[in-house]
Each structure stands twice: as structure tokens, then as C-alpha cells.
Design a protein around this motif. Structure first.
Motif, PDB file in Angstrom:
ATOM      1  N   ASP A 108      19.734  -8.156 -38.613  1.00 32.65           N
ATOM      2  CA  ASP A 108      21.060  -7.914 -39.161  1.00 32.65           C
ATOM      3  C   ASP A 108      21.521  -9.106 -39.991  1.00 32.65           C
ATOM      4  OD1 ASP A 108      21.029  -5.520 -37.889  1.00 32.65           O
ATOM      5  OD2 ASP A 108      22.606  -5.983 -36.432  1.00 32.65           O
ATOM      6  N   ALA A 109      22.557  -8.882 -40.792  1.00 33.88           N
ATOM      7  CA  ALA A 109      23.047  -9.917 -41.694  1.00 33.88           C
ATOM      8  C   ALA A 109      23.780 -11.015 -40.924  1.00 33.88           C
ATOM      9  CB  ALA A 109      23.958  -9.311 -42.743  1.00 33.88           C
ATOM     10  N   LEU A 110      23.421 -12.250 -41.212  1.00 32.38           N
ATOM     11  CA  LEU A 110      24.130 -13.410 -40.674  1.00 32.38           C
ATOM     12  C   LEU A 110      25.383 -13.679 -41.507  1.00 32.38           C
ATOM     13  CD1 LEU A 110      24.105 -15.809 -38.686  1.00 32.38           C
ATOM     14  CD2 LEU A 110      22.694 -17.056 -40.343  1.00 32.38           C
ATOM     15  N   LEU A 111      25.274 -13.420 -42.805  1.00 27.50           N
ATOM     16  CA  LEU A 111      26.411 -13.544 -43.726  1.00 27.50           C
ATOM     17  C   LEU A 111      26.508 -12.243 -44.507  1.00 27.50           C
ATOM     18  CD1 LEU A 111      28.484 -15.724 -44.622  1.00 27.50           C
ATOM     19  CD2 LEU A 111      26.967 -16.212 -46.542  1.00 27.50           C
ATOM     20  N   ASP A 112      27.649 -11.569 -44.456  1.00 26.49           N
ATOM     21  CA  ASP A 112      27.726 -10.231 -45.047  1.00 26.49           C
ATOM     22  C   ASP A 112      27.756 -10.288 -46.573  1.00 26.49           C
ATOM     23  OD1 ASP A 112      30.532 -10.048 -46.117  1.00 26.49           O
ATOM     24  OD2 ASP A 112      31.017 -10.432 -44.013  1.00 26.49           O
ATOM     25  N   ASN A 113      27.412  -9.158 -47.167  1.00 27.45           N
ATOM     26  CA  ASN A 113      27.276  -9.107 -48.631  1.00 27.45           C
ATOM     27  C   ASN A 113      28.611  -9.293 -49.348  1.00 27.45           C
ATOM     28  OD1 ASN A 113      28.178  -6.642 -47.663  1.00 27.45           O
ATOM     29  ND2 ASN A 113      27.128  -5.451 -49.221  1.00 27.45           N
ATOM     30  N   GLY A 114      29.716  -8.973 -48.689  1.00 25.83           N
ATOM     31  CA  GLY A 114      31.022  -9.162 -49.306  1.00 25.83           C
ATOM     32  C   GLY A 114      31.289 -10.627 -49.621  1.00 25.83           C
TER      33      GLY A 114
ATOM     34  N   GLY B  77      31.017 -15.160 -53.874  1.00 28.76           N
ATOM     35  CA  GLY B  77      30.398 -16.376 -54.395  1.00 28.76           C
ATOM     36  C   GLY B  77      29.897 -16.234 -55.811  1.00 28.76           C
ATOM     37  N   GLY B  78      29.438 -15.037 -56.164  1.00 27.65           N
ATOM     38  CA  GLY B  78      29.006 -14.752 -57.524  1.00 27.65           C
ATOM     39  C   GLY B  78      27.922 -15.682 -58.041  1.00 27.65           C
ATOM     40  N   GLU B  79      27.955 -15.916 -59.356  1.00 26.82           N
ATOM     41  CA  GLU B  79      26.931 -16.714 -60.022  1.00 26.82           C
ATOM     42  C   GLU B  79      26.935 -18.164 -59.535  1.00 26.82           C
ATOM     43  OE1 GLU B  79      24.473 -15.830 -62.168  1.00 26.82           O
ATOM     44  OE2 GLU B  79      25.074 -13.788 -61.646  1.00 26.82           O
ATOM     45  N   LYS B  80      28.103 -18.677 -59.198  1.00 27.62           N
ATOM     46  CA  LYS B  80      28.188 -20.060 -58.719  1.00 27.62           C
ATOM     47  C   LYS B  80      27.411 -20.223 -57.417  1.00 27.62           C
ATOM     48  CE  LYS B  80      31.578 -23.587 -57.361  1.00 27.62           C
ATOM     49  NZ  LYS B  80      31.264 -23.677 -55.904  1.00 27.62           N
TER      50      LYS B  80
ATOM     51  N   ALA C  35      14.190 -16.843 -62.047  1.00 32.14           N
ATOM     52  CA  ALA C  35      13.842 -15.433 -62.258  1.00 32.14           C
ATOM     53  C   ALA C  35      13.126 -14.822 -61.064  1.00 32.14           C
ATOM     54  CB  ALA C  35      12.974 -15.300 -63.506  1.00 32.14           C
ATOM     55  N   GLU C  36      12.254 -15.631 -60.388  1.00 30.59           N
ATOM     56  CA  GLU C  36      11.463 -15.066 -59.296  1.00 30.59           C
ATOM     57  C   GLU C  36      12.300 -14.727 -58.061  1.00 30.59           C
ATOM     58  OE1 GLU C  36      10.343 -19.564 -59.349  1.00 30.59           O
ATOM     59  OE2 GLU C  36      11.032 -18.023 -60.754  1.00 30.59           O
ATOM     60  N   TYR C  37      13.558 -15.243 -58.004  1.00 32.43           N
ATOM     61  CA  TYR C  37      14.399 -14.963 -56.834  1.00 32.43           C
ATOM     62  C   TYR C  37      15.542 -14.001 -57.142  1.00 32.43           C
ATOM     63  CZ  TYR C  37      11.888 -19.146 -55.383  1.00 32.43           C
ATOM     64  OH  TYR C  37      10.894 -20.052 -55.105  1.00 32.43           O
ATOM     65  N   THR C  38      15.558 -13.459 -58.348  1.00 26.50           N
ATOM     66  CA  THR C  38      16.622 -12.531 -58.732  1.00 26.50           C
ATOM     67  C   THR C  38      16.648 -11.303 -57.826  1.00 26.50           C
ATOM     68  OG1 THR C  38      16.508 -13.238 -61.042  1.00 26.50           O
ATOM     69  CG2 THR C  38      17.522 -11.097 -60.601  1.00 26.50           C
ATOM     70  N   ALA C  39      15.453 -10.741 -57.543  1.00 27.52           N
ATOM     71  CA  ALA C  39      15.388  -9.547 -56.688  1.00 27.52           C
ATOM     72  C   ALA C  39      15.878  -9.865 -55.281  1.00 27.52           C
ATOM     73  CB  ALA C  39      13.952  -9.015 -56.645  1.00 27.52           C
ATOM     74  N   LEU C  40      15.574 -11.054 -54.777  1.00 24.25           N
ATOM     75  CA  LEU C  40      16.034 -11.458 -53.447  1.00 24.25           C
ATOM     76  C   LEU C  40      17.554 -11.537 -53.425  1.00 24.25           C
ATOM     77  CD1 LEU C  40      15.508 -12.551 -50.577  1.00 24.25           C
ATOM     78  CD2 LEU C  40      15.277 -14.839 -51.591  1.00 24.25           C
ATOM     79  N   TRP C  41      18.139 -12.144 -54.438  1.00 19.63           N
ATOM     80  CA  TRP C  41      19.601 -12.245 -54.508  1.00 19.63           C
ATOM     81  C   TRP C  41      20.242 -10.859 -54.552  1.00 19.63           C
ATOM     82  CZ3 TRP C  41      23.465 -15.272 -53.494  1.00 19.63           C
ATOM     83  CH2 TRP C  41      24.709 -15.055 -54.074  1.00 19.63           C
ATOM     84  N   GLU C  42      19.656  -9.940 -55.306  1.00 18.41           N
ATOM     85  CA  GLU C  42      20.199  -8.580 -55.374  1.00 18.41           C
ATOM     86  C   GLU C  42      20.159  -7.902 -54.010  1.00 18.41           C
ATOM     87  OE1 GLU C  42      21.729  -7.200 -57.898  1.00 18.41           O
ATOM     88  OE2 GLU C  42      21.449  -9.029 -59.079  1.00 18.41           O
ATOM     89  N   LEU C  43      19.115  -8.172 -53.244  1.00 17.16           N
ATOM     90  CA  LEU C  43      19.036  -7.605 -51.894  1.00 17.16           C
ATOM     91  C   LEU C  43      20.116  -8.202 -50.999  1.00 17.16           C
ATOM     92  CD1 LEU C  43      15.173  -7.548 -51.309  1.00 17.16           C
ATOM     93  CD2 LEU C  43      16.669  -5.587 -51.569  1.00 17.16           C
ATOM     94  N   PHE C  44      20.390  -9.493 -51.141  1.00 21.03           N
ATOM     95  CA  PHE C  44      21.466 -10.115 -50.377  1.00 21.03           C
ATOM     96  C   PHE C  44      22.811  -9.469 -50.715  1.00 21.03           C
ATOM     97  CE2 PHE C  44      19.139 -14.470 -50.012  1.00 21.03           C
ATOM     98  CZ  PHE C  44      18.389 -13.979 -48.965  1.00 21.03           C
ATOM     99  N   LEU C  45      23.041  -9.210 -51.995  1.00 19.57           N
ATOM    100  CA  LEU C  45      24.301  -8.587 -52.406  1.00 19.57           C
ATOM    101  C   LEU C  45      24.412  -7.167 -51.886  1.00 19.57           C
ATOM    102  CD1 LEU C  45      24.669  -9.766 -56.124  1.00 19.57           C
ATOM    103  CD2 LEU C  45      25.733 -10.726 -54.076  1.00 19.57           C
ATOM    104  N   GLU C  46      23.266  -6.536 -51.651  1.00 20.99           N
ATOM    105  CA  GLU C  46      23.265  -5.146 -51.176  1.00 20.99           C
ATOM    106  C   GLU C  46      23.392  -5.056 -49.658  1.00 20.99           C
ATOM    107  OE1 GLU C  46      20.314  -1.250 -51.518  1.00 20.99           O
ATOM    108  OE2 GLU C  46      19.946  -3.019 -52.762  1.00 20.99           O
TER     109      GLU C  46
END
Length: 611
Positions: free
Chosen positions: A370-376, A381-384, A394-405
Motif C-alpha cells: 500500500d501507499a506510504l505517501l498518497d498520490n494527492g 508537489g508537482g514538478e518541483k 527520462a528513465e524515471y518518468t513512468a515511475l513518477w506517473e505511477l506514483f501520481l496514479e
């Protein structure tokens, strides 16, 4: 400047059986290839990519060639030769418009080149002309590695891509149909030398990480739980112990502050105290380190995907079990962990810790949490925040998108180790914390030996085993050792019935995981009982505390039942192996000594496990 191609030719056969295993392009390699190659008709996936061979036209759909991703690795392996061949074809392309100039045998072609001012300007030296004339010789194919001639007897030149591919075919033992695809791929890489170089550099780095052999074989003992408490008096080396364990992984030291009272002190918080008044997320060193552990999993090429169950989105990691040996443990050391109340600032981690799930089958694994820190919060936090966590590559973009999801879960390669002192400046531990941790009385498991201070050989005998992250969350092994261990814990728990110290399923599961970690076997009674002995020290005795009325009878009952259950190791000085030391030297029963010390403490009116 041209060079003789035979100086670069590959070892034959180029491919051997060991080279034909499945290969997965890492996100890093895909990110290198995508920007330049997608524009010319390529696209990439983990195991199989594709190229457009005939573009779509009116009334005709495009044709595609599937590319097994081993081809990118083969291209890297012949990088130097391919780049050198391409230099010849750069000149060939410039002279194709005058085929009569380069049609014939070596002496004739060389004479033509020398007599043509326009042709000569494409060569840096006379030696380059000679090499090219031999390369293009219609009768002798030695200087083009046995490839067929590039210009027909009628003076019609073949295309560079086709000629280049025919030369590559001579150097790699692939069938013609496959090699034409491979030849085009290498040709396109040569046309984009920066991409080719980046691909090569990235692959060589990955190869060195995957195949580098240490000076000695490193064997890890995998912890049954990724949360460790190291208790002991100041100066015994608890923090140093964690740092030494992290030598084969990653390490982060975070000093706990006495004013920490909520999870935001550990994981960050949302704030509007910004220049614009807009919400931002203030990150912490702990959050950045957790993100780095996730990036390690991406770098190792594991699959990351989201899934939804009961309306809750989560994501899981999957891959080959053998690949887990390449993953480095990330050791987060919370120094002086109980300077602040652990139940408060560490509550989110303690809750999510129990949601970890491993599944293994047919050489593959999957892990979810389960999420330790929620996507909200991550979205705020956004781009910062993305940049602060190192997710902007670039290689971690997909990982970040999964965190946001789905939020940020606990990565399986994260180990939290808290150093603990028990004095008037610190807080005690509730059973909620103790139940979720592996507790070490440092003076019992790793006592300071003054005699070994100047004696390297003696110190070497005291080296602790090398520890790494857990590879299971639940035990399903119904082995003889597991059944014996269940009977052992059942008998111990009978003595705890009706007391606050009684154990539950979580304790049984962790006992069985500990037995698995140390390969406990009923055939080796001393070793199996040593596992039980250490489990009592790590999981049961830390729960026991109180005055004579609360703890006195319990300690007596435990002493009585354990003298039978641990009969092979209960008495004597050198009766059981020390499973936490590399030397596995024999020592006395730990739980017997600890129970005796706890009973002695009762004379002052109160006892506890902690030193």
C-alpha cells in the motif's frame, strides 16, 4: 581517417548459445533510443520492439518488422566495427552518383580516384583512397570482409543500407531474413552516432553492474522483516553496524529530533507558505532516499504496473527471481530513534509495513504494498517535488506517473534500522512497535570484545553476517522444520495465555520466515533451536516488562518450558551456533541468560528487556 576493417572483425562465431537468452531493455536504454528513433519509424518495449519497413500509403497499410531486443545488445558488441564500416559508406554515398568512377578492380578504381579532383576531396589521405579502392574492388572482397560487390557489372550501384547489411551479415551468424533487419538497425544507429555512443555507454554500465564479480563471494542473509531496532548503551557501534551493512548497498543516516510527533516530520508536508501562495510539498531526506530505492528497481529493469482492487489503486513490481540478487539494499538509519515517540511520527510506516505482499512462482516474483505517501500529496508537489526526488530524468518518468496514479509504497529493498538508547531522555516502545520490528539487544548479539581491539584475526571471527532485505512476506512452507517451529511457539504461547504478552499469527509467520532465512532443519537440532532462541530474543522477550506481579510468574514459566523446548542448547557455554556471525562459532543460549538478567532486575521492583 579510414582503417583496415580486418583489424576490427569479430570473433567467430559471433553468437553462442549463451547469448540467445531473453533480454529486456531497461527503461534507461529505452529512454536513450526513443527520442531519435521514434521519428524514423522505430518504437520500443521491454522484450520486443519494431521498425516500419514500408510506410503507409494510400490504399496500403504500413509493414512492420519485429525486433527482438537482443539485437540492440549485439549492435553494441560490434560497435567499433560498425562505426568503421559506416565511414566507408559515408564516402560510398558521396560517390554513388558517379558509379563508373568506382566500378572496377583496385588499380583501376585507385587511378580514377587520383585523377578526379572532386572525388579526392572526400578523402583525408592517399592511404584512405587506397583502402577505399580495395574496399570497393569488384573482384576481391577481402577488404570488405567477404561481402558481395556493391556495383553491378552494368554500373548500377546498390543502396548503402543494403550493402551495409550484407557486410554485417558476414560478421554475425543470423539467417538472411533476420540479418537484414539487424543490418538496418545497426546502419540507423551509425547514422545517429551520439545515440549509438549513448546506447553503448549505458549498456556497458549496466553490464558492469550485472556481471561484476567481487573479490570474494558475497552471501547475504535475508532478514525476515525490513524494520530493525538496535538497542544498547551509547558507543557500542550500533550506527557503525548499519553503515558497515550498507557497504554493499546504499546508506542514509537521519538523526531523529525530539520534537517529531507526526509522519510529516519523516515524509514531508503540504505548505502554502510560498512566494506565490500556491500549495507546495516540502520533501525530506527520508522521502528522497525512499525514492532512490525505487529508482534502483527501475534501473534493474523490473516491471512496474498499477492495479485496482476494491476501489483502491496500488502498483506492483514483478520480474525474475534471479534478478533480485542484483538489487542493492537501501539502509535508512534513524539514529536515536526513540528520542521522539515512535508510535506517532512513525505510525504511517508501521501500518503500511504489514501490507507488503510477495508472490513467487516458476522463477518469477511479484511484490506489492500500500501507499506510504498518497498520490494527492505527490500531485501537490508537482514538478518541483518530481525534481527534488530525482524523477525528472527520462528513465524515471513512468515511475513518477505511477506514483501520481497510486501513491508511493514501501520499496522492497528498503531496510529501516533504528538505533535505540534507553534512558531518561528517550521514550519506550509500545507493543505495536515491537510486534512490527526485529529487536536486537546489541550487547547480547554483537558485544564489544576489548581483546579483539588490536587482534585482526580475533576481530575477523566476530564479523556479523551480511544482511539484506526480505524476500518473502508470508511463509507457506509446510516443512518439517516449520511444523516443529509451530509446535514450539504453541507451547511457549500456552504460558502467555491471558497476559498482555501473548503472541498471535504475526509472530508465528515471522518465526517461520526466520527459520527459512537460516535454513532451519530438524536434522540439525542445535541450529533449529538456535533460530528459536534468537526469535525469543528478537520478538517475545522485548514484549515482557513490569513488576513482580505482572512479569515475575511469566519469566518463571518461560524458564521452565524453555528448559525442555531448548533442551539441546539450554545449558553450557558453547552449545549453539551464532547464526548472526560469519564464523558461526558456538555460544551459550541467549534467551536463558536474558531471562536470568530480567529476573535479577525484578529485585529493584521493575524489569524489562531493554539494556
Amino acid at each position: 581517417m579510414l582503417k583496415r576493417l580486418s583489424d576490427f572483425s569479430t570473433t567467430k562465431p559471433f553468437l553462442k548459445t549463451k547469448d540467445l537468452s531473453d533480454h529486456k531493455l531497461s527503461p534507461k536504454l529505452i529512454s536513450i533510443l526513443t527520442p531519435s528513433f521514434r521519428a524514423i519509424g522505430y518504437d520500443f518495449d521491454r522484450y520486443t520492439s519494431y521498425a516500419i519497413t514500408d510506410k503507409e500509403t494510400v490504399g496500403k497499410s504500413a509493414n512492420y518488422a519485429l525486433i527482438p531486443n537482443q539485437y540492440f545488445i549485439y549492435a553494441v558488441e560490434m560497435y567499433e566495427l560498425a562505426i568503421e564500416i559506416f565511414k566507408y559508406f559515408e564516402i560510398y554515398d558521396k560517390l554513388r552518383s558517379t558509379p563508373k568512377l568506382i566500378l572496377g578492380n583496385y588499380p583501376h578504381v585507385l587511378q580514377n580516384l587520383n585523377s578526379s579532383t572532386n572525388a579526392s576531396r572526400h578523402f583525408q589521405s592517399n592511404e584512405d583512397k587506397e583502402l577505399f579502392a580495395r574496399f570497393i574492388d569488384k573482384d576481391d572482397n577481402t577488404y570488405r570482409l567477404g561481402a558481395k560487390k556493391f556495383i553491378s557489372d552494368q554500373g548500377k550501384p546498390r543502396g548503402s543500407t543494403d550493402c551495409f547489411g550484407s557486410m554485417i551479415l558476414k560478421e554475425i551468424n543470423l539467417p538472411d531474413a533476420s540479418s537484414s533487419i539487424f543490418g538496418r538497425l545497426v546502419y540507423d544507429l551509425c547514422k545517429h552516432p551520439q545515440v549509438y555512443q549513448s546506447l553503448r555507454d549505458a549498456y556497458l554500465v549496466e553490464k558492469s553492474v550485472k556481471h561484476e564479480q567481487p573479490d570474494e563471494d558475497i552471501s547475504f542473509t535475508h532478514l525476515p522483516k525490513p524494520f530493525v531496532l538496535l538497542a544498547g548503551i551509547s558507543g557500542t557501534g550500533k550506527t557503525r553496524f548499519v553503515r558497515e551493512q550498507a557497504k554493499h548497498g546504499a546508506y542514509k543516516l537521519v538523526s531523529v529530533r525530539p520534537d517529531w510527533h507526526e509522519p510529516s516530520d519523516l515524509l514531508g508536508y503540504e505548505t502554502r507558505l510560498t512566494k506565490t501562495g500556491d500549495s507546495e510539498y516540502s520533501s525530506t531526506e527520508v522521502l528522497k532516499f525512499i525514492a532512490s530505492a525505487w529508482k534502483e528497481l527501475v534501473d534493474n529493469g523490473f516491471e512496474l504496473e498499477t492495479y485496482e482492487q476494491d476501489g483502491i489503486k496500488s502498483f506492483y513490481v514483478s520480474g525474475e527471481q534471479d534478478a533480485l540478487t542484483r538489487v542493492r539494499a537501501h539502509w535508512l538509519c534513524l539514529d536515536e530513534m526513540n528520542l521522539a515517540p515512535v508510535e506517532q511520527y512513525f505510525s504511517d510506516y508501521l501500518s503500511v509495513l504489514e501490507t507488503r505482499k510477495w508472490h513467487k512462482e516458476n522463477g518469477l516474483f511479484s511484490y506489492s504494498c500500500d501507499a506510504l505517501l498518497d498520490n494527492g500529496k505527490l500531485s501537490v508537489g508537482g514538478e518541483k517535488l518530481k525534481k527534488e526526488l530525482g524523477m525528472d530524468a527520462a528513465e524515471y518518468t513512468a515511475l513518477w506517473e505511477l506514483f501520481l496514479e497510486a501513491g508511493l509504497p514501501i520499496p522492497f529493498n528498503l531496510i529501516v534500522a533504528g538505533t535505540v538508547n534507553m534512558d531518561e531522555t528517550t521514550h519506550g516502545f509500545s507493543r505495536k512497535v515491537i510486534d512490527r520490528a526485529i529487536s536486537f539487544d546489541f550487547s547480547e548479539f554483537f558485544p564489544n570484545d576489548f581483546d579483539a581491539f588490536f587482534d585482526d584475526e580475533e576481530a575477523k571471527r566476530k564479523y556479523p553476517v551480511k544482511l539484506s532485505f526480505p524476500l518473502s512476506s508470508h511463509s507457506n512452507a509446510a516443512t518439517a522444520a516449520a511444523k516443529e517451529s509451530r509446535s514450539f511457539l504453541k507451547a511457549v504461547n500456552e504460558k502467555l495465555k491471558g497476559t498482555p504478552f501473548e503472541l498471535a499469527f504475526r509472530a508465528l509467520n515471522e518465526l517461520l520466515l526466520t527459520v527459512e532465512s537460516f535454513d532451519g532443519d530438524v536434522a540439525d537440532k542445535a541450529k533449529l533451536q538456535a533460530v528459536w532462541d534468537d526469535f525469543l530474543m528478537m520478538k517475545l522477550l522485548p514484549r515482557v516488562e513490569g513488576d513482580a506481579d505482572k512479569a515475575g510468574d511469566i519469566l518463571d514459566s518461560l524458564e521452565d518450558v524453555l528448559s525442555t523446548l531448548l533442551c539441546d542448547i539450554w545449558s553450557g557455554d558453547n552449545v549453539r551456533p551464532d547464526l548472526w556471525r560469519e564464523s558461526k562459532e558456538y555460544i551459550a543460549c541467549r534467551s536463558k541468560r536474558k531471562i536470568e538478567l530480567m529476573k535479577q532486575k525484578l529485585t529493584s521492583g521493575f524489569t524489562s528487556f531493554w539494556p
